[in-house]
Structures are given as structure tokens and as C-alpha cells.
Design an enzyme around this catalytic site. Structure first.
Site, PDB file in Angstrom:
ATOM      1  N   GLU A 211       0.847  -0.923  -0.092  1.00 34.00           N
ATOM      2  CA  GLU A 211       0.335   0.240   0.133  1.00 34.00           C
ATOM      3  C   GLU A 211       0.701   0.928  -0.404  1.00 34.00           C
ATOM      4  O   GLU A 211       1.411   1.746   0.957  1.00 34.00           O
ATOM      5  CB  GLU A 211      -0.711  -0.198   0.903  1.00 34.00           C
ATOM      6  N   CYS A 245      -2.306   9.217   2.068  1.00 35.60           N
ATOM      7  CA  CYS A 245      -1.268   9.307   1.304  1.00 35.60           C
ATOM      8  C   CYS A 245      -2.373   9.226  -0.272  1.00 35.60           C
ATOM      9  O   CYS A 245      -2.255   9.102  -1.137  1.00 35.60           O
ATOM     10  CB  CYS A 245      -1.637   7.627   1.429  1.00 35.60           C
TER      11      CYS A 245
HETATM   12  P1  NAD Z   1       7.601   5.082   7.015  1.00 33.20           P
HETATM   13  O1  NAD Z   1       8.153   5.736   7.277  1.00 33.20           O
HETATM   14  O2  NAD Z   1       6.816   4.768   9.055  1.00 33.20           O
HETATM   15  O3  NAD Z   1       7.521   3.764   7.025  1.00 33.20           O
HETATM   16  C1  NAD Z   1       7.024   2.993   6.526  1.00 33.20           C
HETATM   17  C2  NAD Z   1       7.334   1.092   7.471  1.00 33.20           C
HETATM   18  O4  NAD Z   1       8.051   1.036   6.644  1.00 33.20           O
HETATM   19  C3  NAD Z   1       7.424   1.844   8.813  1.00 33.20           C
HETATM   20  O5  NAD Z   1       7.214   0.643   9.696  1.00 33.20           O
HETATM   21  C4  NAD Z   1       9.238   1.921   9.202  1.00 33.20           C
HETATM   22  O6  NAD Z   1       9.709   0.715   9.743  1.00 33.20           O
HETATM   23  C5  NAD Z   1       9.407   0.981   7.913  1.00 33.20           C
HETATM   24  N1  NAD Z   1      10.604   0.780   7.277  1.00 33.20           N
HETATM   25  C6  NAD Z   1      11.437   2.281   6.776  1.00 33.20           C
HETATM   26  N2  NAD Z   1      12.488   2.644   6.038  1.00 33.20           N
HETATM   27  C7  NAD Z   1      12.497   1.000   6.235  1.00 33.20           C
HETATM   28  C8  NAD Z   1      13.922   0.620   5.262  1.00 33.20           C
HETATM   29  N3  NAD Z   1      14.812   1.275   5.079  1.00 33.20           N
HETATM   30  N4  NAD Z   1      13.530  -1.460   5.550  1.00 33.20           N
HETATM   31  C9  NAD Z   1      13.226  -1.877   6.425  1.00 33.20           C
HETATM   32  N5  NAD Z   1      11.487  -1.273   6.587  1.00 33.20           N
HETATM   33  C10 NAD Z   1      11.998   0.487   6.162  1.00 33.20           C
HETATM   34  O7  NAD Z   1       6.439   5.541   6.648  1.00 33.20           O
HETATM   35  P2  NAD Z   1       6.441   6.918   5.071  1.00 33.20           P
HETATM   36  O8  NAD Z   1       6.756   5.122   4.285  1.00 33.20           O
HETATM   37  O9  NAD Z   1       7.115   7.837   5.280  1.00 33.20           O
HETATM   38  O10 NAD Z   1       4.966   7.088   5.284  1.00 33.20           O
HETATM   39  C11 NAD Z   1       4.468   7.762   4.207  1.00 33.20           C
HETATM   40  C12 NAD Z   1       4.123   7.122   2.400  1.00 33.20           C
HETATM   41  O11 NAD Z   1       3.427   6.197   2.806  1.00 33.20           O
HETATM   42  C13 NAD Z   1       3.424   8.115   1.898  1.00 33.20           C
HETATM   43  O12 NAD Z   1       4.264   7.115   0.316  1.00 33.20           O
HETATM   44  C14 NAD Z   1       2.215   7.835   1.619  1.00 33.20           C
HETATM   45  O13 NAD Z   1       1.356   7.671   0.414  1.00 33.20           O
HETATM   46  C15 NAD Z   1       2.252   5.803   1.782  1.00 33.20           C
HETATM   47  N6  NAD Z   1       0.967   5.232   2.666  1.00 33.20           N
HETATM   48  C16 NAD Z   1       0.131   4.949   2.173  1.00 33.20           C
HETATM   49  C17 NAD Z   1      -1.131   4.272   2.178  1.00 33.20           C
HETATM   50  C18 NAD Z   1      -1.444   3.540   1.317  1.00 33.20           C
HETATM   51  O14 NAD Z   1      -2.787   2.798   2.367  1.00 33.20           O
HETATM   52  N7  NAD Z   1      -2.106   3.014   0.319  1.00 33.20           N
HETATM   53  C19 NAD Z   1      -1.529   4.741   3.503  1.00 33.20           C
HETATM   54  C20 NAD Z   1      -0.546   5.498   4.510  1.00 33.20           C
HETATM   55  C21 NAD Z   1       0.730   6.391   4.180  1.00 33.20           C
END
Ligand code: NAD
Length: 454
Positions: A211, A245
Site C-alpha cells: 500500500e 496517502c
Molecule cells: P514510515 O517511514 O513510517 O515507513 C513505513 C514503515 O516502513 C515503517 O514501519 C518503517 O519502520 C518501515 N521502514 C522504513 N524504512 C525502512 C527500510 N529501509 N527497510 C525496512 N523497513 C523500513 O512511513 P513512510 O514511508 O514515510 O510513509 C509515508 C508513505 O506511505 C507515503 O508515500 C504515503 O502515501 C504512504 N501511505 C500509503 C497508504 C496506503 O494505504 N496506500 C497509507 C498510508 C501511507
């Protein structure tokens, strides 16, 4: 620490292997406990989200817990039907057989949540995981640290501790978890990390649901009711400070309506968040300084039409509209995920469609128009996870619609029965009797002319 995590994963798998999750009563019991958790710990959840994102209690109820409760109730009410054998159409060869699909649990699911709606995006997949009879490791985002801590402390008071443990930690811990074998990984977060998750999953041939995000465009037709369109867009964009998102990322419209759009959004911001959003409780904060700096830097080189104020010490960025933005601008190079709304002018719907199609497939395409024909044309000529006409965000609330992305915005989907199916193996079953062997003679060799002419 690594050892502890390995033990937690092993314990969850072992517990799954006992067959404990197979009876539907067990799953319903766990789902009811999850519902009780949300009811009884509503205040703790709201407090944590307030500390993480500066969101009001009402905002948390609307955007986190209400949807979760709906999903849990739906699963409890429909579990019997979802889990039942699904008879399928038969062919001549199998006309007297029992032919059906039997959903079965996959096993152990890893759920990796994001920080923007820390409860909803982490626990909604869990609802489906429990309903489908899986064990699940729940890994909330370390970025929304208060919510992660509250989840780690409180959830085990309600759910089976061995089957559904919460594991907290950051990048290193997640990478450590990803080395282990799961039967499905459900990841919510950025496309960049989504790639890493998929790569790690490939080592064990583990299927993934990703997602992700992206830049969701929003086309406003010049003949539509611009006042109403801007109310809905202002709401969809600035809720949670744009950290959604499915928020409209940027507006596409004709130059002749740009100033009206700016003016209408100005009125809405004032109405929704007062003249001083900084001290208004329904307007939150950017999650941390890293994201604050990232979003502020995106404004470089663009013309501010509205807002633009900020306060780094509070991670506050005013609702901001940027006008006459070009496709080369910094703000158009990545998902904004913050309260900046760029407007790009196009000559009409043709150019808007072309603009959308020249970019990665987004999570949502938004279109505002009175003309059904124009809306249908945008549906037919673009591709995205979802298309929403004349509103923002609300498709998320329809459990019957599969929620997810396509291409760069993700793969797989969830919500309602879709989560159940996504986290089940849909097993093909065919039961024949050892009678009526005569009818099979044609398929056995030798394939004589006499047999074939039958
Ligand atoms: P985040 O930094 O919290 O990362 C998400 C998860 O990935 C966390 O649990 C984190 O621990 C893990 N993570 C981060 N870096 C990692 C790595 N290098 N290796 C393994 N795991 C890792 O969140 P984010 O990525 O900043 O979230 C924002 C993004 O999420 C945006 O692009 C948003 O659009 C998307 N999003 C999508 C949805 C959906 O339903 N499609 C919902 C919410 C957010």
C-alpha cells in the site's frame, strides 16, 4: 534483540500450527476483543495520536477508530459467509462433482504500518488477518512513536499474545524481521521502501501487499461548481496536514479559473481552520523535523498564492497553495505528503489526461465536473488505484471497494472482504466419486477412432 525477535516470530508460527485459529468462533472472539480494545482505550489512542500528529480527539475518532470499528463489525457479521466454501460453475467433465473454492489461512502475516494514520493503517490489515485465520506480527511505524508504544503496551492485554504480537523498532529492526520467513507481508509506506520489502520477500517467495503512495492528481473542469469542488478539495488536502496517502497532491485546471480556485480555497481554509490555523485544534502538525524540512524545501522556486507561513519549532506549516507551478518544479518531483497544494494550468481535459498518463500511475485520480461524459472519459483514458469524481477521500470508507494502488502506487488491495481474500489462500477443491468410471473411458488411451467419434 535479534534473538528475541526471532523467538517472537517462531512462537507466532508455532501457535498458528496448533490449529487454534481455524475455528471461526476463535477468530470472532479475537475480533470482539479488538473492538473492546478500541472502545476501552479510545482515550489512550487519542492521546498518542495527539502527541504524534497534534490531531484533535474528534479527528482521531473520525479518521482512525470509526473506520476500524466498522471493519471489525463487518468482519464479525460476515465471517461465516466469507470463510464458507464458494461453489463455482462446472464443466461437462465435472458436472456431477463437488467443485468449489475453499478459503484457507495463509499462516503467518507480517504487517508493517506507516505513521500518518498510525492505528488505521496498522490495525485494518490486522482485522482481515485475524478474520482469515492467520497469525500476525504487527510492526507499527517507529516515526509515530507514541502510538507505537501504546500499541505495544495495550494490544497484548486484549489479543492472543503469541498469535498477534506487536514488535516495535525502526529500520534496522524491520530489516531484521524481513529476513525471516512469512507467508504474506502487508506493507504500508513509501514506494522506495516498498521495493526493499518486495526484494526481501522474494528470498522466501513470500507474496506481498504494498500500500504505497504517489502524486494523486485532481482535475477541475472549468464548468463545474468551483465553490463546492474547492470545499471538498480543501478538506481532502489539508486534513491531517496533507499527510494522507490519498490526498489530492496537485490541481490541474485551465488558466481562466486558477484565480477563482485560489479564492475559493482561501475562503474554505478560513472557514475550516480560522484565520489562525496554528492555534486551531483541528489543524495538526507535521510528524517530525525531517519531514518539516523536506516539505518546506519543496516550495523552492514556486509562487505562493496562499499561506506559506511556518514554525519549525512546532513543525507547523500553514495550509499553502502554490500557483502557476510548472511540471519541472521541485514540488512536482515527489509526493508532497504535506499541506502544499500546487496548481498547474492545462489547456483542458485532453492535456490533463496526457499530463496524468506521462507520470507514474497514482493511488487516486480526482476529477470535478458536472459532465458525466467527461468523467467517464477520464476513467477510460487514465489508470490509477481508484478514481473519485466530485469528492475527495470518501471511497476509502466504502468497504466493498478494493482499496489499493496500481504500478508505482502499490499492489494488492484491502478493506472488508478484500482483506479477507487478500490474506487467505483461495484453494481450488474438486471432489469426485469413485463411481461412474465408464464416463471417463474417453480420456484414457488408447485414443481409438471409435472412442474419439463419440
Ligand atoms: P514510515 O517511514 O513510517 O515507513 C513505513 C514503515 O516502513 C515503517 O514501519 C518503517 O519502520 C518501515 N521502514 C522504513 N524504512 C525502512 C527500510 N529501509 N527497510 C525496512 N523497513 C523500513 O512511513 P513512510 O514511508 O514515510 O510513509 C509515508 C508513505 O506511505 C507515503 O508515500 C504515503 O502515501 C504512504 N501511505 C500509503 C497508504 C496506503 O494505504 N496506500 C497509507 C498510508 C501511507
Amino acid at each position: 534483540c535479534v534473538k528475541v525477535k526471532q523467538l517472537i516470530v517462531q512462537r507466532a508460527r508455532k501457535s498458528f500450527q496448533t490449529g487454534k485459529t481455524k475455528p471461526l468462533e476463535f477468530r470472532v472472539h479475537q475480533l470482539k476483543n479488538l473492538l473492546r480494545f478500541i472502545t476501552e482505550k479510545r482515550r489512550n489512542i487519542a492521546d498518542a495520536v495527539k502527541k504524534d500528529l497534534g490531531k484533535s480527539e474528534h479527528g482521531t475518532e473520525l479518521f482512525e477508530t470509526l473506520g476500524l470499528e466498522g471493519e471489525i463489525n463487518l468482519a464479525i457479521e460476515n465471517l461465516m459467509e466469507w470463510a464458507a466454501p464458494r461453489p463455482v460453475e462446472k464443466n461437462l467433465l465435472t458436472i456431477s462433482d463437488e467443485v468449489y473454492i475453499q478459503p484457507e489461512p495463509l499462516g503467518l502475516v507480517l504487517i508493517i504500518g506507516a505513521w500518518n494514520y498510525p492505528w488505521a493503517v496498522t490495525l485494518q490489515p490486522l482485522v482481515g488477518a485475524i478474520a482469515a485465520g492467520n497469525a500476525a506480527i504487527i510492526k507499527p511505524s517507529e516515526v509515530s512513536s507514541y502510538s507505537a508504544k501504546a500499541m505495544e503496551e495495550l494490544l497484548p492485554l486484549y489479543l492472543d499474545k503469541d498469535l498477534y504480537p506487536v514488535v516495535t523498532g525502526g529500520v534496522l529492526e524491520t530489516q531484521e524481521l524481513l529476513k525471516q520467513k512469512f507467508d504474506h507481508i502487508f506493507y504500508t509506506g513509501s514506494s522506495a521502501v516498498g521495493r526493499l520489502v518486495m526484494e526481501a520477500a522474494s528470498h522466501h517467495l513470500t507474496p506481498v501487499t504494498l500500500e504505497l503512495g504517489g502524486k494523486s492528481p485532481c482535475y477541475i473542469d472549468k464548468n463545474c461548481d468551483i465553490t463546492v469542488a474547492c470545499r471538498r478539495i480543501t478538506w481532502g488536502k489539508f486534513v491531517n496536514c496533507g499527510q494522507t496517502c490519498i490526498a489530492p497532491d496537485y490541481i490541474l485546471c485551465e488558466p481562466s479559473i486558477q484565480s477563482t480556485v485560489v479564492e475559493e480555497i482561501r475562503k474554505c481554509i478560513k472557514e475550516f481552520y480560522t484565520d489562525n490555523p496554528k492555534s486551531f485544534e483541528d489543524y495538526g502538525r507535521i510528524i517530525n523535523q525531517r519531514h518539516f524540512k523536506r516539505i518546506m524545501a519543496l516550495m523552492d522556486g514556486s509562487t505562493v498564492a496562499l499561506g506559506g507561513d511556518s514554525d519549525e519549532s512546532q513543525c507547523y506549516i500553514e495550509p499553502t497553495v502554490l500557483k502557476d507551478v510548472t511540471s519541472e518544479s521541485k514540488v512536482m518531483r515527489e509526493e508532497i505528503f504535506g499541506p502544499l497544494l500546487p496548481i498547474i494550468t492545462v489547456s483542458g481535459v485532453d492535456e490533463a489526461i496526457q499530463f496524468i498518463n506521462e507520470r507514474e500511475k497514482p493511488l487516486v485520480v480526482y476529477v470535478f465536473s458536472h459532465e458525466k461524459k467527461l468523467i467517464k472519459r477520464v476513467i477510460a483514458e487514465t489508470s490509477s488505484g481508484a478514481l473519485l469524481a466530485n469528492d475527495c477521500l470518501v471511497h476509502f470508507t466504502v468497504s466493498a471497494l478494493p482499496f489499493g494502488g496500481v504500478g508505482n502506487s502499490g499492489m494488492g488491495c484491502y478493506h472488508g472482504r478484500h482483506t479477507f481474500d487478500q490474506l487467505s489462500h483461495l484453494r481450488s477443491c474438486l471432489i469426485k466419486q469413485l463411481k461412474m468410471e465408464g464416463v471417463n473411458s474417453m480420456r484414457y488411451p488408447p485414443h481409438t477412432a471409435k472412442k474419439m467419434s463419440w
